[in-house]
Design an enzyme around this catalytic site. Structure first.
Site, mmCIF file in Angstrom:
data_model
loop_
_atom_site.group_PDB
_atom_site.id
_atom_site.type_symbol
_atom_site.label_atom_id
_atom_site.label_comp_id
_atom_site.label_asym_id
_atom_site.label_seq_id
_atom_site.Cartn_x
_atom_site.Cartn_y
_atom_site.Cartn_z
ATOM 1 N N ASP A 83 -8.694 -0.379 -1.498
ATOM 2 C CA ASP A 83 -7.840 -1.076 -0.533
ATOM 3 C C ASP A 83 -8.301 -0.830 0.900
ATOM 4 O O ASP A 83 -8.615 0.307 1.260
ATOM 5 C CB ASP A 83 -6.405 -0.529 -0.646
ATOM 6 C CG ASP A 83 -5.445 -1.535 -1.226
ATOM 7 O OD1 ASP A 83 -5.755 -2.746 -1.253
ATOM 8 O OD2 ASP A 83 -4.360 -1.106 -1.662
ATOM 9 N N GLU A 182 2.023 -10.451 -5.509
ATOM 10 C CA GLU A 182 3.044 -9.403 -5.611
ATOM 11 C C GLU A 182 4.422 -9.958 -5.272
ATOM 12 O O GLU A 182 4.605 -10.621 -4.241
ATOM 13 C CB GLU A 182 2.697 -8.232 -4.670
ATOM 14 C CG GLU A 182 3.754 -7.124 -4.742
ATOM 15 C CD GLU A 182 3.322 -5.772 -4.185
ATOM 16 O OE1 GLU A 182 2.135 -5.616 -3.808
ATOM 17 O OE2 GLU A 182 4.180 -4.870 -4.135
HETATM 18 O O1 KIV Z 1 -1.936 -0.305 -3.232
HETATM 19 C C1 KIV Z 1 -1.647 -0.738 -4.361
HETATM 20 O O2 KIV Z 1 -1.520 0.007 -5.331
HETATM 21 C C2 KIV Z 1 -1.472 -2.168 -4.509
HETATM 22 C C3 KIV Z 1 -0.873 -2.670 -5.780
HETATM 23 C C4 KIV Z 1 0.578 -2.420 -5.802
HETATM 24 C C5 KIV Z 1 -1.210 -4.093 -5.998
HETATM 25 O O3 KIV Z 1 -1.772 -2.900 -3.612
#
Ligand code: KIV
Length: 285
Positions: A83, A182
């Site tokens: 991320d 989401e």
């Molecule tokens: O950071 C995360 O775990 C996510 C998921 C909830 C999709 O973005």
């Protein structure tokens, strides 16, 4: 061989559903790989389930890199997605590319994920053009929780649903290889899934997406601040942990642990010589 974005796209084409799970540490990553998870997400949810914050906003790029490096290093097969945290890609496509590059180079991930739809298309395009696969994330985008006024289902009215349809198409056109949906109503997620050629990965988006992503602390009932409606607890690992730790505390307090079985012995002659040296006052001081 590590799975690639092409393998994931083939899974959609073959109607094979994709089970994605978060991972932040070596044990979870290895266990998930052994259980057959094809795609691991080093998500910024680690801000909530690992660091104990109320939101994902405090997470820094260095935190994701730290955990991503572990997950990538200890696995062989799953595609690892990292991320991009809050404010690491919002300022400009160049900033986003630079940080995505760090995540790939230092964290070892095969793809990055970022939140945002139509307005993020130029950023997605810039990163993809540099050879870094991007997974988009639309609907409830947790980094914007303050703007949304809470963790709420998105796209419930015609206008907001139409915006989500535009968002989905825009991220696909910009080159995203997949998109997380989401907290999106199931019928809308189904429409988006039918319309896109890239896989949709749902979380709180109903049963019609091409895949699913869950936070492993949720499916193992390790996170007890609240139980999201979109999850299913496959085991009560949190309860098991607590009773095991309580039993450990009791055993230490009562003297039931450790026993001879948990201890290391010494040659009796050495023990005898040691005692003798103590008596003679010739022990090393
Ligand atoms: O950071 C995360 O775990 C996510 C998921 C909830 C999709 O973005």
């Amino acid at each position: 061989m590590r799975l690639t974005i092409r393998d994931l796209q083939k899974m959609k084409a073959n109607g094979e559903r994709i089970a994605m799970l978060t991972a932040y540490d070596a044990i979870t990553a290895r266990t998930s790989e052994a259980a057959g998870v094809p795609m691991l997400l080093v998500g910024d949810t680690l801000g909530m389930v690992v660091q104990g914050h109320d939101t994902t906003i405090p997470v820094k790029l260095d935190h994701i890199i730290y955990h991503a490096e572990i997950v990538s290093r200890v696995t062989q097969r799953p595609l690892v997605v990292g991320d991009l945290p809050f404010m690491t890609y919002h300022i400009s496509p160049e900033q986003a590319l630079q940080n995505a590059g760090r995540l790939v180079q230092e964290g070892g991930v095969g793809a990055v994920k970022l939140e945002g739809g139509e307005y993020m298309a130029p950023t997605i395009r810039r990163i993809v053009q540099a050879g870094i696969p991007v997974m988009a994330h639309i609907g409830l985008t947790p980094q914007s929780v303050n703007g949304f006024g809470g963790f709420r289902v998105q796209g419930k009215e015609v206008k907001t649903a139409q915006q989500l349809l535009r968002d989905a198409e825009a991220v696909q056109n910009a080159g995203a290889f997949a998109v997380v949906l989401e907290l999106v109503p199931a019928p809308l997620a189904q429409m988006i899934t039918k319309r896109l050629s890239i896989p949709t990965i749902g979380i709180g988006a109903g049963p019609h997406c091409d895949g699913q992503v869950q936070v492993y602390h949720d499916i193992l009932a390790l996170f007890d601040a609240f139980v999201p409606k979109h999850t299913r607890q496959y085991a009560k690992v949190g309860d098991t942990m607590r009773s095991a730790i309580e039993a450990y505390v009791q055993d230490v307090q009562s003297g039931a642990f450790p026993t001879a079985a948990n201890s290391f012995d010494m040659n009796p002659e050495v023990v005898q010589a040691l005692h003798q040296a103590e008596v003679n006052g010739s022990g090393d001081r």
